[in-house]
Scaffold this motif. Structure first.
Motif, PDB file in Angstrom:
ATOM      1  N   ALA A   1      54.936  16.093  27.408  1.00  0.00           N
ATOM      2  CA  ALA A   1      56.215  16.007  26.706  1.00  0.00           C
ATOM      3  C   ALA A   1      56.906  14.705  27.076  1.00  0.00           C
ATOM      4  CB  ALA A   1      57.109  17.196  27.054  1.00  0.00           C
TER       5      ALA A   1
ATOM      6  N   GLY B   1      62.737  20.815  24.996  1.00  0.00           N
ATOM      7  CA  GLY B   1      62.522  20.942  23.550  1.00  0.00           C
ATOM      8  C   GLY B   1      63.147  22.191  22.968  1.00  0.00           C
TER       9      GLY B   1
ATOM     10  N   SER C   1      49.879  20.367  28.691  1.00  0.00           N
ATOM     11  CA  SER C   1      51.028  19.961  27.887  1.00  0.00           C
ATOM     12  C   SER C   1      51.546  18.610  28.338  1.00  0.00           C
ATOM     13  CB  SER C   1      52.152  21.002  27.981  1.00  0.00           C
ATOM     14  OG  SER C   1      52.589  21.144  29.316  1.00  0.00           O
TER      15      SER C   1
ATOM     16  N   SER D   1      57.834  27.051  25.752  1.00  0.00           N
ATOM     17  CA  SER D   1      57.288  26.290  24.619  1.00  0.00           C
ATOM     18  C   SER D   1      56.431  27.189  23.729  1.00  0.00           C
ATOM     19  CB  SER D   1      56.443  25.122  25.127  1.00  0.00           C
ATOM     20  OG  SER D   1      57.193  24.276  25.956  1.00  0.00           O
TER      21      SER D   1
ATOM     22  N   ARG E   1      50.334  19.904  23.050  1.00  0.00           N
ATOM     23  CA  ARG E   1      49.762  21.010  23.819  1.00  0.00           C
ATOM     24  C   ARG E   1      48.309  21.212  23.422  1.00  0.00           C
ATOM     25  NH1 ARG E   1      51.568  25.341  26.828  1.00  0.00           N
ATOM     26  NH2 ARG E   1      53.691  24.570  26.571  1.00  0.00           N
TER      27      ARG E   1
ATOM     28  N   LYS F   1      62.006  13.374  20.641  1.00  0.00           N
ATOM     29  CA  LYS F   1      61.227  14.224  21.544  1.00  0.00           C
ATOM     30  C   LYS F   1      59.854  14.469  20.938  1.00  0.00           C
ATOM     31  CE  LYS F   1      65.255  16.858  23.175  1.00  0.00           C
ATOM     32  NZ  LYS F   1      65.847  18.215  23.260  1.00  0.00           N
TER      33      LYS F   1
ATOM     34  N   ALA G   1      56.178  16.654  21.931  1.00  0.00           N
ATOM     35  CA  ALA G   1      55.460  17.566  22.817  1.00  0.00           C
ATOM     36  C   ALA G   1      54.068  17.807  22.256  1.00  0.00           C
ATOM     37  CB  ALA G   1      56.212  18.886  22.955  1.00  0.00           C
TER      38      ALA G   1
END
Length: 702
Positions: free
Chosen positions: A247, A140, A245, A171, A232, A228, A230
């Motif tokens: 992704a 990312g 996390s 990240s 968290r 993409k 992601a």
């Protein structure tokens, strides 16, 4: 500058460090204790030691691209950011593809994949032994907090594939209430949307980062679409800080191939063409990691990171006769653990255990008969070429001990043992027949499949380091380090012609380096000198056999400067001079390679940036990128002349919420090649670079 070769250079590296250190010490007005360091030395990295520590205690060369720099860059491709790092010379390919180079030539062909470790938050993107040379396209980078780079061998703490260095994408944290939206547009129907959202509630924090991008492509039939996501979650569980996390990424790319002909990249019409309109790459991946961090009241820190990974890819191998299709699928699970603690006064121990299990399947299928000469048609039949599964296990304990010998001097010594075990299951007939068992003409089919087997590789990776505090703002360091790369599964089991067993050993890279870093009143600096030797280099010989008898040597100088030209102006420089040469006795086409420069290895390259800074985060930058000339064939008979590019970037903070970004790339509209090589079949080949391009983006944050 002339760089000496071989043993004289190796002996001079550490001696040069001592001389530089003595000069700086004499010039320094006052020596200070090791606890008083300037901001230039206090840059915090995770990658250097696997725990958050300032760079000043590390006897390595490391670079960090921070959030402000990444915001100005707005990179569409990972190569744009890494070009600002000394020693990094990634070659951009079509779409999101690239070939890596970090203290190395641009790596391609047999033995190239897996020579550089790519990570996200300290977890490798791919399982050891099953690399993808383009694997950073999954990371990312659009929303990254920072990018950390280690230059040179880092096998002790990072293990397999950390041979030429490490690139670690960090990240962003969830510990901030945030809503951020971004929209960026550019030529050839380029469009990228980003959305970030995070919320903090008591002991829990949530964050989501979404990126949707698409590009019609400068060249014909060369666009891509990528998504993409992601997620968290950060919380605490008793004395443990926990960060979970997840992704996922999806890429659908139409791929353009090389254009051929001397100087073809200078022809604007030809540079827009695509000789391989049928080529494509579809890739999907998902990763889950759970980081558990415990800090004791006495400063000890324990980090345990279990993880799961999944990846699958289908792509047309347009660069091979018959243009076969490859489908591969990977599933892996593992844990990376480490402990850092003071075991006595002035002694710091970092130790841990990394473990991983992997299951991979690969199918190579040619749907139509090969075209071309009678030899190609006969020896490359349609049908399955390879169909196999490999299960792998990795186990690696490691330890590194640090000793603060005095207020000025710090030593480190480390050692890692790593064992990799492959279990290979061939799902076709063994040997070099066609899929149905029929024999090929001209002595047999091109593709050879080994019978079921197991292979094991054991590697030791030691390291030694020293840092010496010369004065309040200056530090010298020296190190001897080691990196290794076990043979990748594709090199062991995708054989050709008569070869039935690939007797390969792990590649080994041993290096020494020394350097200085610090700050004067007006500028910060980093200077490093290194020399490395690599053995068991894997290559494909004239009989198409995978061999591991190659040897190469690598030596160079790297410099990074940030010079403040007053209240509003700053000049940044990143430069590298290096020589990468063959040093084994093998021959190619009857001629020895010893002493020849490796192909795609410019002696000098780098960048310079003039930045104008204003309040509230607004800034503008003029960037100069320099690529020196390099040979494109092993015999050093053909070359690419190099190029120079200018880029203009600006970032305006319009008010508290809104910002505007502008990028004018290739300002002078230079004709250049992102990649260049030479083959006896096609002659000079190029991936042409794009002409002048304007990208405009707007973002809002609340």
């Amino acid at each position: 500058m002339t760089i000496m070769r071989s043993d004289k250079f190796l002996a001079g590296v550490l001696a040069g460090s001592c001389m530089l250190g003595l000069v700086a010490e004499v010039a320094a007005e006052e020596a200070v204790a090791a606890t008083d360091f300037p901001a230039a030395l206090e840059t915090v990295t995770v990658t250097a030691s696997r725990h958050r520590q300032p760079i000043y205690g590390q006897a390595i060369s490391a670079s960090v691209l921070d959030r402000d720099e990444l915001a100005l860059l707005g990179q569409q491709h990972i190569q744009q950011g890494l070009a600002r790092t000394p020693g990094a010379n990634f070659a951009r390919g079509n779409g999101l593809e690239y070939l890596p180079a970090l203290r190395s030539p641009v790596l391609s062909g047999a033995g190239a994949c897996g020579s550089l470790l790519a990570e996200v938050d300290g977890v490798p993107l791919r399982a050891a032994g099953f690399c993808n040379i383009n694997e950073l396209f999954e990371a990312g980078i659009e929303t990254a907090e920072r990018i950390e780079i280690i230059r040179g061998p880092a096998g002790t703490l990072h293990g397999a594939n950390a041979m030429h260095g490490v690139v670690n994408i960090i990240s962003p944290s969830a510990q901030q209430d945030l809503v951020r939206v971004g929209l960026e547009g550019g030529p050839h129907d380029y469009l990228r949307n980003t959305l970030s959202w995070s919320r903090v509630a008591d002991a829990n924090a949530l964050r989501m980062d979404l990126s949707l991008s698409g590009d019609g492509g400068y060249r014909a039939d060369s666009g891509f679409a990528q998504q993409k996501l992601a997620l968290r979650h950060q919380t605490s569980a008793g004395a443990w800080q926990v960060s979970n996390s997840l992704a996922a990424a999806n890429l659908n790319q139409e791929t353009a191939g090389y254009i051929a002909g001397e100087g073809a990249y200078r022809n604007r019409d030809l540079s827009r063409s695509n000789p391989n309109p049928e080529a494509y790459r579809d890739a999907r991946s998902a990763r889950f990691a759970s980081e558990w961090l415990y800090r004791s009241g006495r400063g000890a820190e324990i980090k345990i990171v279990p993880y799961l990974r999944y990846a699958e890819m289908e792509f047309m191998q347009h660069f091979l006769p018959g243009t076969p299709l490859e489908r591969n699928r990977q599933r892996s699970a593992g844990v990376r653990s480490s402990l850092q603690a003071e075991i006595a006064a002035d002694w710091l121990l970092t130790a841990g255990l990394d473990a991983e299990i992997t299951s991979v399947s690969l199918l190579e299928l040619q749907e139509h008969p090969a075209e071309g000469t009678e030899f190609l048609v006969e020896t490359i039949p349609a049908g399955r070429h390879y169909d196999y599964r490999v299960d792998a296990r990795l186990l690696a304990p490691f330890a590194q001990l640090g000793w603060q010998a005095s207020d000025r001097t710090h030593f480190t010594a480390g050692l890692r043992f790593e064992q990799m075990q492959y279990d290979y299951d061939n799902r076709m007939l063994a040997g070099r027949t066609a899929e149905d068992g029929s024999e090929c003409g001209f002595g047999g089919c091109r593709f050879s499949r080994p019978a079921d087997r197991g292979d094991s590789f054991r590697n030791w990776s030691p390291s030694l380091g020293m840092t010496y505090q010369l004065a309040a703002d200056h530090q010298a360091f020296a190190s001897a380090s080691h990196g290794f790369r076990p043979p990748q599964a594709s090199e062991l089991y995708r054989l050709q012609r008569d070869q039935q067993t690939a007797e390969l050993d792990s590649e080994q890279l041993a290096g020494i380096e020394s350097g200085l870093r610090g700050a004067f009143s007006a500028f910060d600096y980093q200077l490093a000198v290194y020399a490395m030797r690599k053995r068991n280099v894997i290559f494909r010989d004239a009989d198409f056999f995978n061999q591991s008898r190659g040897r190469t040597e690598h030596q160079g100088v790297e410099l990074a400067l940030d010079y403040r030209l007053g209240q509003y102006w700053k000049l940044g420089v990143s430069g590298s001079y290096a020589e990468h040469r063959y040093r084994d006795r093998r021959e190619l086409d009857g001629e020895p390679l010893f002493g020849k420069m490796l192909e795609s290895a410019p002696r000098h390259f780098g960048s310079a940036r003039l930045t104008w800074l204003r309040a509230a985060g607004s800034r503008a930058e003029l960037e100069w990128l320099h690529q020196g000339a390099f040979y494109t064939d092993p015999h050093n008979r053909h070359s690419y002349p190099g190029h120079d590019l200018l880029n203009l970037r600006a970032y305006w903070q319009l008010d508290r919420q809104w910002s505007l970004q502008l990028q004018l790339l290739n300002l002078a509209n230079a004709a250049y090649a992102e990649r260049a090589d030479y083959t006896s079949f096609a002659g000079p080949r190029y991936f042409p670079g794009e002409p002048r391009s304007l990208y405009v983006g707007i973002a809002g944050e609340w």
